[in-house]
Structures are given as C-alpha cells and as structure tokens.
Scaffold this motif. Structure first.
Motif, PDB file in Angstrom:
ATOM      1  N   TYR A  89     -10.831  29.085 -13.221  1.00 34.42           N
ATOM      2  CA  TYR A  89      -9.944  28.890 -14.355  1.00 34.42           C
ATOM      3  C   TYR A  89     -10.546  27.870 -15.324  1.00 34.42           C
ATOM      4  CZ  TYR A  89      -8.493  25.153 -11.119  1.00 34.42           C
ATOM      5  OH  TYR A  89      -8.473  24.107 -10.227  1.00 34.42           O
ATOM      6  N   ASN A  90     -10.031  27.874 -16.536  1.00 36.09           N
ATOM      7  CA  ASN A  90     -10.580  27.013 -17.584  1.00 36.09           C
ATOM      8  C   ASN A  90      -9.882  25.655 -17.676  1.00 36.09           C
ATOM      9  OD1 ASN A  90     -12.405  29.020 -18.466  1.00 36.09           O
ATOM     10  ND2 ASN A  90     -10.750  30.032 -19.604  1.00 36.09           N
ATOM     11  N   GLY A  91      -8.680  25.550 -17.135  1.00 39.95           N
ATOM     12  CA  GLY A  91      -7.918  24.314 -17.259  1.00 39.95           C
ATOM     13  C   GLY A  91      -8.334  23.262 -16.244  1.00 39.95           C
ATOM     14  N   LYS A  92      -7.607  22.156 -16.252  1.00 37.60           N
ATOM     15  CA  LYS A  92      -7.832  21.068 -15.307  1.00 37.60           C
ATOM     16  C   LYS A  92      -6.527  20.789 -14.573  1.00 37.60           C
ATOM     17  CE  LYS A  92     -12.059  20.459 -16.742  1.00 37.60           C
ATOM     18  NZ  LYS A  92     -13.184  20.924 -15.887  1.00 37.60           N
ATOM     19  N   PHE A  93      -6.639  20.509 -13.285  1.00 34.44           N
ATOM     20  CA  PHE A  93      -5.471  20.288 -12.441  1.00 34.44           C
ATOM     21  C   PHE A  93      -5.512  18.866 -11.896  1.00 34.44           C
ATOM     22  CE2 PHE A  93      -3.137  21.791  -8.354  1.00 34.44           C
ATOM     23  CZ  PHE A  93      -1.927  21.338  -8.862  1.00 34.44           C
ATOM     24  N   ILE A  94      -4.582  18.042 -12.354  1.00 39.47           N
ATOM     25  CA  ILE A  94      -4.504  16.641 -11.943  1.00 39.47           C
ATOM     26  C   ILE A  94      -3.179  16.408 -11.225  1.00 39.47           C
ATOM     27  CG2 ILE A  94      -4.524  14.226 -12.706  1.00 39.47           C
ATOM     28  CD1 ILE A  94      -5.996  15.177 -15.231  1.00 39.47           C
ATOM     29  N   THR A  95      -3.253  15.858 -10.017  1.00 37.39           N
ATOM     30  CA  THR A  95      -2.034  15.599  -9.254  1.00 37.39           C
ATOM     31  C   THR A  95      -1.806  14.100  -9.077  1.00 37.39           C
ATOM     32  OG1 THR A  95      -3.256  15.825  -7.161  1.00 37.39           O
ATOM     33  CG2 THR A  95      -2.148  17.789  -8.027  1.00 37.39           C
ATOM     34  N   PHE A  96      -0.543  13.737  -8.962  1.00 36.33           N
ATOM     35  CA  PHE A  96      -0.132  12.350  -8.721  1.00 36.33           C
ATOM     36  C   PHE A  96       0.527  12.265  -7.359  1.00 36.33           C
ATOM     37  CE2 PHE A  96      -0.689  12.460 -13.199  1.00 36.33           C
ATOM     38  CZ  PHE A  96      -0.929  11.156 -13.622  1.00 36.33           C
ATOM     39  N   GLU A  97       0.092  11.309  -6.553  1.00 34.83           N
ATOM     40  CA  GLU A  97       0.628  11.153  -5.207  1.00 34.83           C
ATOM     41  C   GLU A  97       1.012   9.697  -4.945  1.00 34.83           C
ATOM     42  OE1 GLU A  97       1.333  13.587  -3.377  1.00 34.83           O
ATOM     43  OE2 GLU A  97      -0.045  15.245  -3.736  1.00 34.83           O
ATOM     44  N   GLY A  98       1.810   9.512  -3.899  1.00 35.92           N
ATOM     45  CA  GLY A  98       2.219   8.165  -3.524  1.00 35.92           C
ATOM     46  C   GLY A  98       3.589   8.168  -2.880  1.00 35.92           C
ATOM     47  N   GLY A  99       3.951   7.024  -2.300  1.00 32.55           N
ATOM     48  CA  GLY A  99       5.237   6.895  -1.641  1.00 32.55           C
ATOM     49  C   GLY A  99       6.380   6.734  -2.626  1.00 32.55           C
ATOM     50  N   GLU A 100       7.572   6.565  -2.083  1.00 34.30           N
ATOM     51  CA  GLU A 100       8.759   6.428  -2.920  1.00 34.30           C
ATOM     52  C   GLU A 100       8.647   5.192  -3.817  1.00 34.30           C
ATOM     53  OE1 GLU A 100      10.762   8.973  -2.617  1.00 34.30           O
ATOM     54  OE2 GLU A 100       9.558   9.671  -0.925  1.00 34.30           O
ATOM     55  N   GLY A 101       9.069   5.345  -5.071  1.00 30.09           N
ATOM     56  CA  GLY A 101       9.107   4.215  -5.993  1.00 30.09           C
ATOM     57  C   GLY A 101       7.774   3.760  -6.529  1.00 30.09           C
ATOM     58  N   CYS A 102       6.724   4.571  -6.378  1.00 29.76           N
ATOM     59  CA  CYS A 102       5.396   4.140  -6.829  1.00 29.76           C
ATOM     60  C   CYS A 102       5.170   4.361  -8.328  1.00 29.76           C
ATOM     61  CB  CYS A 102       4.295   4.837  -6.026  1.00 29.76           C
ATOM     62  SG  CYS A 102       4.160   6.610  -6.347  1.00 29.76           S
ATOM     63  N   GLY A 103       6.064   5.104  -8.974  1.00 30.88           N
ATOM     64  CA  GLY A 103       5.936   5.299 -10.421  1.00 30.88           C
ATOM     65  C   GLY A 103       5.221   6.566 -10.834  1.00 30.88           C
ATOM     66  N   LYS A 104       5.151   7.552  -9.964  1.00 28.29           N
ATOM     67  CA  LYS A 104       4.430   8.788 -10.283  1.00 28.29           C
ATOM     68  C   LYS A 104       4.961   9.485 -11.533  1.00 28.29           C
ATOM     69  CE  LYS A 104       5.315  10.456  -6.207  1.00 28.29           C
ATOM     70  NZ  LYS A 104       6.367  10.984  -7.031  1.00 28.29           N
ATOM     71  N   SER A 105       6.274   9.642 -11.580  1.00 33.08           N
ATOM     72  CA  SER A 105       6.876  10.376 -12.702  1.00 33.08           C
ATOM     73  C   SER A 105       6.584   9.684 -14.028  1.00 33.08           C
ATOM     74  CB  SER A 105       8.388  10.507 -12.505  1.00 33.08           C
ATOM     75  OG  SER A 105       8.670  11.215 -11.310  1.00 33.08           O
ATOM     76  N   THR A 106       6.698   8.361 -14.042  1.00 28.15           N
ATOM     77  CA  THR A 106       6.420   7.586 -15.250  1.00 28.15           C
ATOM     78  C   THR A 106       4.973   7.746 -15.679  1.00 28.15           C
ATOM     79  OG1 THR A 106       8.126   5.947 -14.758  1.00 28.15           O
ATOM     80  CG2 THR A 106       6.337   5.253 -16.228  1.00 28.15           C
ATOM     81  N   GLN A 107       4.059   7.607 -14.729  1.00 27.14           N
ATOM     82  CA  GLN A 107       2.638   7.674 -15.058  1.00 27.14           C
ATOM     83  C   GLN A 107       2.204   9.087 -15.430  1.00 27.14           C
ATOM     84  OE1 GLN A 107       0.757   5.203 -15.637  1.00 27.14           O
ATOM     85  NE2 GLN A 107       2.113   3.586 -14.864  1.00 27.14           N
ATOM     86  N   CYS A 108       2.826  10.066 -14.837  1.00 29.73           N
ATOM     87  CA  CYS A 108       2.533  11.448 -15.196  1.00 29.73           C
ATOM     88  C   CYS A 108       2.912  11.701 -16.653  1.00 29.73           C
ATOM     89  CB  CYS A 108       3.306  12.382 -14.269  1.00 29.73           C
ATOM     90  SG  CYS A 108       2.823  14.115 -14.363  1.00 29.73           S
ATOM     91  N   ALA A 109       4.084  11.211 -17.056  1.00 27.52           N
ATOM     92  CA  ALA A 109       4.545  11.392 -18.433  1.00 27.52           C
ATOM     93  C   ALA A 109       3.661  10.636 -19.423  1.00 27.52           C
ATOM     94  CB  ALA A 109       5.991  10.923 -18.560  1.00 27.52           C
ATOM     95  N   LEU A 110       3.235   9.441 -19.057  1.00 28.33           N
ATOM     96  CA  LEU A 110       2.378   8.654 -19.946  1.00 28.33           C
ATOM     97  C   LEU A 110       1.015   9.308 -20.121  1.00 28.33           C
ATOM     98  CD1 LEU A 110       3.199   5.029 -18.752  1.00 28.33           C
ATOM     99  CD2 LEU A 110       3.801   6.051 -20.948  1.00 28.33           C
ATOM    100  N   LEU A 111       0.455   9.838 -19.049  1.00 27.76           N
ATOM    101  CA  LEU A 111      -0.842  10.517 -19.166  1.00 27.76           C
ATOM    102  C   LEU A 111      -0.704  11.769 -20.016  1.00 27.76           C
ATOM    103  CD1 LEU A 111      -3.818  10.740 -18.485  1.00 27.76           C
ATOM    104  CD2 LEU A 111      -3.182  11.957 -16.388  1.00 27.76           C
ATOM    105  N   ALA A 112       0.408  12.471 -19.861  1.00 28.91           N
ATOM    106  CA  ALA A 112       0.644  13.658 -20.696  1.00 28.91           C
ATOM    107  C   ALA A 112       0.606  13.272 -22.168  1.00 28.91           C
ATOM    108  CB  ALA A 112       1.986  14.298 -20.343  1.00 28.91           C
ATOM    109  N   GLY A 113       1.264  12.164 -22.517  1.00 32.93           N
ATOM    110  CA  GLY A 113       1.263  11.702 -23.905  1.00 32.93           C
ATOM    111  C   GLY A 113      -0.128  11.357 -24.394  1.00 32.93           C
ATOM    112  N   ALA A 114      -0.912  10.666 -23.543  1.00 29.96           N
ATOM    113  CA  ALA A 114      -2.268  10.269 -23.926  1.00 29.96           C
ATOM    114  C   ALA A 114      -3.149  11.494 -24.164  1.00 29.96           C
ATOM    115  CB  ALA A 114      -2.875   9.382 -22.839  1.00 29.96           C
ATOM    116  N   LEU A 115      -3.012  12.496 -23.331  1.00 24.47           N
ATOM    117  CA  LEU A 115      -3.836  13.697 -23.467  1.00 24.47           C
ATOM    118  C   LEU A 115      -3.407  14.550 -24.659  1.00 24.47           C
ATOM    119  CD1 LEU A 115      -4.110  14.692 -19.701  1.00 24.47           C
ATOM    120  CD2 LEU A 115      -5.916  13.716 -21.129  1.00 24.47           C
ATOM    121  N   GLN A 116      -2.123  14.561 -24.919  1.00 24.70           N
ATOM    122  CA  GLN A 116      -1.626  15.349 -26.055  1.00 24.70           C
ATOM    123  C   GLN A 116      -2.080  14.771 -27.385  1.00 24.70           C
ATOM    124  OE1 GLN A 116       2.502  15.276 -24.959  1.00 24.70           O
ATOM    125  NE2 GLN A 116       2.407  17.241 -23.894  1.00 24.70           N
TER     126      GLN A 116
END
Length: 221
Positions: free
Chosen positions: A3-30
């Motif tokens: 495939y041509n795209g890139k697949f980046i995953t976020f991992e970690g335990g509860e409360g590590c901030g994955k959702s926040t950091q995923c959204a911030l990276l999305a903004g930076a890439l956009q």
C-alpha cells in the motif's frame, strides 16, 4: 499487503495520553497537506464500536479467551473496512491501539501467552503491520490517576488491579525491547507539548517529513 499510505499506531497503559497525542499528530501532519485518518481500537467501524461497548461495559464478564476473540473480531472488521482502504488511497492512518495492546493486555496480563495472540493475529489481520508504533510509557499508578480524573466511572480495563496494570506495562516494555526497530518508547509523564514534539520528531525522522508541532498548551500535563 502492498500500500502507499503509512500506518502509525499509539500504544500504552491507561491514562498515558494516547488519544490526545494521536489527535495532535493528526493536526501536525494535516498542516503538511497530508490526508490523515484518525481511528481507534477496539472500534473504528460501526460493528467494531458495538463490540467495544460489550468489551468495556463492566456489566459483562468475559474470560480471557473470549475477550481476545472479541478484540480480534473487532480488529478484523476495522482493518478490512477502514484501515486497508485508507492505506490503499495513500493516507496516513493513526490508530489509538492495535495488536500490541492485545499482546500486552490479553497475552501478558491475562496470561494467554504470545502464541495465542500471534495465532489470532495471523488468522485475521497479520498482513497489515504498523510502519511505526509510539509507545507512551507511564507508571500505572499515575496513569490510573489520570484516567480517574477523566472519568469517574472506570471501564472494564481501568477497573482492574494495579498488579494487572503493572503486567500490562511490563508486556509493552518487553515488546518494545523485542521490536526496537518499529516501536519507539516515549516518557508519557512529561508535558503534553514535550511528548508531542518528541513524537513529531520521531515521525519526521522515520518518514523523511518536515512536520512542525501542532499548537499545544506548553503548561499542560
């Protein structure tokens, strides 16, 4: 799978901030003009979100094997209906949890072992592997405090014992050690802004990009 795209995953335990950091990276890439899909597991499709509700609802009780099977059923639907098509279109897919969570939670903490989880992955979605995984490492006690502050009603996993969450963390760290070429570990105890800048730097280095950190509150934690 090719495939041509890139697949980046976020991992970690509860409360590590994955959702926040995923959204911030999305903004930076956009800001670079990239087409970005932000998604999560379990979930991401209508069917997988329904399975998520079953898994996280404390009124339901599953044994470890059933829990893992439900996770991979949701993942199969997610991969086939959303992740694969997006990657085929050349998009950057950012996913909040993927198979490493299954290994850490069900393989390590639930005691199912690596072979059980690897077998399910091979049968359902092994052709789609992350190009890069960001592991946000945090002391489970601190992570659970963050999770509790976010929601007064813990879900099935947040409500597990501290010993369980310590095993989850150990599982993630073992995976990071075994797959250091794919998994980058970042200290999630640092500020939101600092963690985000480290993630952007890692992504730029891996994919030859020139993204700049998205707007964050430098005093946030």
């Amino acid at each position: 799978m090719s495939y041509n795209g890139k697949f980046i995953t976020f991992e970690g335990g509860e409360g590590c901030g994955k959702s926040t950091q995923c959204a911030l990276l999305a903004g930076a890439l956009q800001t670079l003009g990239a087409k970005v899909l932000q998604t999560r597991e379990p979930g991401g499709t209508e069917g997988a979100e329904r399975i998520r509700e079953l898994l996280l609802n404390k009124e339901h009780s599953w044994d470890a094997e059933t829990e893992a099977l439900l996770m991979f059923a949701a993942r199969r639907d997610h991969v086939e209906k959303k992740i694969k098509p997006s990657l085929a279109k050349g998009e950057i897919v950012l996913c909040d949890r993927y198979v490493d969570s299954s290994m850490a939670y069900q393989g390590y903490a639930r005691g199912l072992g690596e072979i059980f989880v690897e077998t399910l992955f091979t049968l359902t979605s092994a052709e789609v592997l992350p190009d890069l995984t960001i592991l946000l490492d945090i002391n489970p006690e601190e992570g659970l405090k963050r999770a509790k502050a976010r929601s007064a009603k813990p879900d099935t996993f947040e409500g597990q014992s501290l010993a369980f969450h310590n095993q989850v963390r150990e599982g993630f760290l073992e995976l990071a050690k075994a797959e250091s070429g794919r998994i980058i570990t970042i200290d999630a105890a640092d500020s939101v802004a600092l963690v985000h800048s480290q993630i952007v730097e890692a992504v730029n280095r891996r994919f030859g990009l020139a993204a700049k950190p998205y707007e964050t509150n430098p005093n946030a934690h």
